[in-house]
Design an enzyme around this catalytic site. Structure first.
Site, mmCIF file in Angstrom:
data_model
loop_
_atom_site.group_PDB
_atom_site.id
_atom_site.type_symbol
_atom_site.label_atom_id
_atom_site.label_comp_id
_atom_site.label_asym_id
_atom_site.label_seq_id
_atom_site.Cartn_x
_atom_site.Cartn_y
_atom_site.Cartn_z
ATOM 1 N N LYS B 78 39.513 15.435 -22.692
ATOM 2 C CA LYS B 78 40.503 16.505 -22.605
ATOM 3 C C LYS B 78 40.974 16.620 -21.160
ATOM 4 O O LYS B 78 40.200 16.385 -20.225
ATOM 5 C CB LYS B 78 39.820 17.800 -23.073
ATOM 6 C CG LYS B 78 40.725 18.989 -23.317
ATOM 7 C CD LYS B 78 39.887 20.160 -23.862
ATOM 8 C CE LYS B 78 40.683 21.418 -24.099
ATOM 9 N NZ LYS B 78 39.843 22.492 -24.712
ATOM 10 N N SER B 153 41.861 24.586 -28.630
ATOM 11 C CA SER B 153 42.749 23.992 -27.648
ATOM 12 C C SER B 153 42.562 22.485 -27.483
ATOM 13 O O SER B 153 43.433 21.825 -26.940
ATOM 14 C CB SER B 153 42.525 24.659 -26.290
ATOM 15 O OG SER B 153 41.199 24.439 -25.853
ATOM 16 N N SER B 177 37.351 25.888 -29.572
ATOM 17 C CA SER B 177 38.328 24.861 -29.194
ATOM 18 C C SER B 177 37.922 23.424 -29.451
ATOM 19 O O SER B 177 38.752 22.529 -29.321
ATOM 20 C CB SER B 177 38.692 25.025 -27.710
ATOM 21 O OG SER B 177 39.617 26.066 -27.547
#
Lengths: 477, 494
Positions: B78, B153, B177
């Site tokens: 990420k 996310s 997330s």
């Protein structure tokens, strides 16, 4: 003005002299090239985390114990939020409601009177960087070398009653911290920084509104700023005005305090517990160990110097005012016969020499052994005190054996009575009026003749011999 | 990569020399090339660095060196993982050109394990969001249906694994997330116990909640990936002083006698019937394997969401204060003075949701409001934690939906932050309590994946992985790649 009373509280920031910073491993050396002692952690780069330097914790505990504080068994760090370019994370890691230590006190003398001031708290935090305004064109440059240097904040209760007391408190605080060895306590390098809260009120009424004073960069500035502020507030209240609760800056050049601009005013710091550093326990056994590692502190040393060396309280107080000076004295006293004489020399000639040459107590040029040797020359009757004083600057400058210097210069005491008698007779012959005075019972005039003889022999005659011979020659034995 | 391959298979093939790390890396890069134009799972792809890493693995194999547990496995991280020399945007314009001078602990451990980092995945800005629509650049899409969100996310990471652009991806989970996008994209997502994986180098959103976790095609990979990054890190003071067990060994074994609690609060209003049905069916499967399941209650669940939306914004308001235009990242032009520079930089650099949360947090910490908001939220957090403690006195694992719904359409909730916040109602309490949670695919609704959430005791990832693995075997799970193809249309998985 006499019916006004003053109330002062002091907040002192002390930089701890740990080798590395409080939350990273950058060095803390003072005066390095800007932004050379930084890493992603102290620069607050995204993703970095603080890890507490245990040496900083130990130093802070040491200082707190020396200030007679109770060290917390559980403590935590908090974030103090504000925006400023030299604060790279946008918050300072500090301590809010659970300080490392609290409830201490410090004793000091003001005009020979002992005073005790309570210390509210001692907490640990990180220092910010330095903004250099107008350094390049109109720009502000920032040096982050200082960012993350460990600091303790020592907060006194509002127990101080005059600018003199505030100054005496700070002097003593500096001494105690210096003894613990956890800081260089150099105001000029910023390793000791001070803010003060001051208010005035009419005797018998409630305390006045405190005003916070900042930018107090020297002991002199502290005294001057407080004097100024006490007078300003007193006049204001006397004239029926009210003191505003505000923060004022000491303007050294103008010799006055001025309110900070609104943008510099106090923030809502939005303190909350630092989630990156979990609350931690401090083992009382470890605290006891740290306590055991504390050196003898100034008060104890002063009392011991009085008892062990027979020094008067004042002398002992001055000598123990600096750990370096106290250590110097002890070494000289060990090498000499009479510690009181050593104290006199230290407080007289030595301090004068250091002052004249702007030397600190950590840079005394003459070894304690050579000072003791010089005193011993007097004790052994080999030189007079006056001669000793006259050669002292050279002893300091060269740190050579005083006996060798005195011999080279031919300054040894004249023990040849014949030569002294000659000088005595000449003095009597040259000063008939003085002789007459003496004969008329003005015994004290004898000193003048002795002085003349000492002058004639350039101080080398043994004063006792001169005394005796003057009496003998005048038939006044 | 056009066929699903797991990390453990690929690693074994690389070790045997059936495929080179370079070939595996090229396959992943080709897949990115082929589908990421529409999937948009990546913000940065680093082909050269990846191929260099892959060749190094191949060279090590030729030399006969011992290969790491992720040797030659293409891994995506990420974009809130700091990577030395590779820009790290956090999905934010304010860090659009930020290149960190260091790599975080997880990234370093992955490199040591032989993983090949192929790029940085898309995310909601600063990990704030549940749909990826808050990306400061462009939203990632759901590879099963490109009109739908991948979740957030860590939506980019979930989409990348589901579509075969990476074999393993890592995300961060602050309120769901990792798990929620895993659920939406039909992959396995694990949020480890708070403190099991170092946060050093993870750009902070909410420090007391953030935790790094892997997204993988199956449970074995989850164990493998977790093993590579778990364990104490002296650079993170909140990292647990704990020696992780052998997770690969731990996933073996059955679930006979396993005590399962089914928290009724996690099947509340808004839970889609298909989701509830799939989850209950999965529980049946576990019961069929010898587990015992019964309903239980976590009574403070209702308040968890509110507490989270005080605590997380409060922490983020401080964590994001450093983005001020002074040292790195965006600095707005034309500022009149310092305050104006701060204001303009942050107004231009942060998106609406980030600004909303900074304001929420700033307000909650303000003098006069602290007790009513932040302090009260911390008390609720304690109550939520105690709910779990009581439940775990009776049960080994709690089972619930990961998300009340399947993936929703882009734009569907974007205008309503509160509706968006509800997407995390089943995952947030787990972060507040610092517990491990795992999402595993347990069916679909018209081709849209449904996630089963397993919640465990602190540091008991082993039980979660073992339970998930038992389920996986029982249903005969075989990983399939999502098409990431507009032609697949609705229900692409069917």
């Amino acid at each position: 003005m006499s019916d006004f009373e003053t109330v002062i509280g002091v907040e002192v920031h002390v930089e701890l002299n740990t080798r590395t910073k409080i939350f990273c491993q950058c060095p803390t050396t003072f005066g390095a090239e800007p932004n050379t002692q930084v890493c992603p952690i102290c620069l607050g780069m995204p993703g970095t985390l603080p890890v507490l330097n245990e040496a900083a914790l130990e130093a802070a505990v040491k200082a707190a114990l020396a200030l007679n504080c109770r060290v917390a068994e559980k403590t935590k760090f908090d974030r103090k939020n504000y925006f400023y370019p030299d604060l790279p994370k946008g918050y300072q890691i500090s301590q809010f409601d659970e300080p490392l230590a609290a409830d201490g006190w410090l004793e000091f003398d003001v005009d020979g009177q002992a005073r005790r001031v309570r210390i509210r708290r001692v907490h640990l935090e990180e220092d910010a960087g330095k903004s250099l305004h107008g350094a390049a064109d109109e720009a502000t440059l920032v040096d982050f070398n200082r960012t993350g240097v460990p600091l303790i904040e020592v907060v006194s209760e509002p127990d101080l009653r005059s600018p003199e007391e505030a100054r005496a408190y700070l002097t003593k605080l500096k001494t105690v911290i210096e003894y613990t060895g956890v800081s260089d306590v150099k105001m000029e390098e910023g390793s000791l920084r001070c803010d003060a809260n001051v208010s005035v009120h009419r005797a018998g009424s409630d305390f006045g509104t405190p005003v916070e004073l900042k930018n107090l960069n020297s002991f002199r500035a502290i005294k001057l700023a407080l004097d100024y502020e006490v007078e300003r507030q007193t006049k204001l209240v006397e004239g029926g005005g009210a003191v505003a609760r505000e923060t004022r800056l000491w303007d050294e050049k103008a010799g006055q305090t001025r309110p900070m601009r609104s943008k510099e005013l106090s923030h809502d710091y939005r303190y909350f517990p630092e989630p990156d550093l979990v609350p931690f326990h401090i083992d009382p056994a470890w605290v006891a160990e740290v306590r055991g590692s504390l050196p003898e502190l100034p008060d104890a040393k002063r009392d011991r110097f009085m008892a062990e060396y027979g020094l008067p309280a004042y002398d002992a107080g001055v000598i123990t005012g600096s750990p370096s000076l106290a250590a110097y004295f002890e070494r000289a006293a060990a090498a000499a016969k009479d510690p009181k004489k050593v104290a006199n020399w230290v407080l007289g000639e030595l301090l004068a020499y250091l002052n004249a040459h702007e030397l600190g107590f950590d840079r005394i040029p003459v070894s304690p052994e050579n000072l003791a040797a010089l005193i011993s020359l007097i004790d052994r009757g080999l030189i007079s005190g006056t001669i000793a004083k006259s050669v002292f600057p050279e002893v300091c400058a060269t740190n050579r054996d005083p006996e060798a210097i005195v011999k080279e210069k031919g300054l040894m005491v004249i023990n040849d009575e014949g030569a002294i008698v000659e000088a005595v007779d000449r003095a009597i012959a040259d000063n008939p009026n003085v002789v007459a005075d003496i004969r008329n019972g003005k015994e004290r005039a004898m000193g003048f003749l002795v002085g003349q003889v000492m002058k004639a022999t350039k101080g080398r005659a043994n004063p006792e011999t001169v005394n005796r011979l003057v009496r003998e020659r005048l038939g006044r034995t | 990569m056009t066929e699903a391959i797991t990390a453990h298979e690929l690693r074994d093939r690389v070790k045997r020399g059936d495929i080179s790390a370079e070939e595996a890396t090229r396959a992943a890069l080709d897949r990115i090339e082929a589908v990421d134009g529409r999937l948009r799972a990546f913000l940065t792809v680093t082909p050269e660095a990846a191929l260099d890493q892959a060749r190094a693995v191949d060279a090590a194999r030729r030399r006969g060196d011992r290969l790491g547990p992720l040797a030659g496995v293409p891994v995506a991280v990420k974009d809130n993982f700091c990577t030395e020399g590779v820009r790290t945007t956090c999905g934010s314009r304010i860090l659009e050109n930020f290149v960190p001078p260091y790599s975080g602990t997880a990234v370093r451990r992955l490199a040591e394990a032989g993983a090949v980092i192929i790029g940085k995945t898309n995310m909601d800005e600063f990990a704030m969001g549940s749909s990826n629509e808050n990306s400061g650049f462009y939203p990632a899409r759901n590879p099963w249906d490109l009109d739908r969100v991948p979740g957030g996310s860590s939506g980019g990471s979930a989409a990348a694994v589901a579509a075969g652009e990476a074999v393993v991806a890592f995300g961060s989970d602050t309120g769901g997330s990792v798990r929620q996008p895993a659920s939406f994209c039909g992959v396995v997502g694990l949020k480890p116990t708070y403190g099991l994986v170092s946060r050093f180098g993870l750009v902070a959103f909410a420090s007391s909640l953030d935790q790094i976790g892997p997204l993988t095609l199956d449970v074995t990979d989850s164990a493998l990936a977790l093993q590579a990054v778990a364990g104490h890190d002296p650079l993170d003071s909140t990292s647990a002083r704990y020696d992780p067990p052998d997770y690969l060994a731990a996933i073996e074994g059955d679930v006979k006698g396993l005590r399962i609690g089914i928290p009724r609060e996690y099947f509340g209003e808004g839970t889609e019937p298909a989701v509830e049905a799939a989850v209950r069916k999965a529980i049946e499967v576990l019961v069929g394997l010898g587990a015992k399941a019964e309903e239980c209650s976590l009574p403070h669940t209702d308040h968890a969401l509110s507490a989270y939306y005080i605590i997380a914004p409060a922490e983020c308001s401080a964590n994001l204060a450093r983005y001020d235009g002074v040292r790195y990242g965006l600095r707005a032009a034309g500022a009149e003075d310092l305050a104006d520079m701060y204001a303009k930089t942050r107004a231009q650099g942060f998106g609406a949701e980030v600004q909303r949360r900074i304001m929420l947090g700033t307000y909650a910490l303000s003098s006069g409001y602290y007790d009513a908001y932040y302090l009260k939220a911390q008390k609720v957090r304690t109550l939520v934690r105690q709910d779990f403690e009581r439940a775990f006195a009776k049960y080994d694992v709690l089972v619930a939906p990961t998300s009340p719904t399947v993936a929703f359409k882009l734009g569907e909730r974007a205008e309503n932050p509160l509706a968006m916040y509800l997407a995390d109602v089943c995952t947030i309490p787990v972060n507040l309590a610092g517990l491990p949670g795992l999402s595993i695919p347990c069916g679909d609704d018209g081709g849209l994946p449904i996630g089963l959430q397993l919640i465990g005791r602190a540091l008991d990832e082993a039980t979660l992985l073992r339970t998930a693995h038992a389920y996986e075997r029982a249903v005969g799970f075989t990983p399939r790649l999502a098409p990431a193809d507009p032609a697949a249309g609705k229900g692409g998985r069917a």
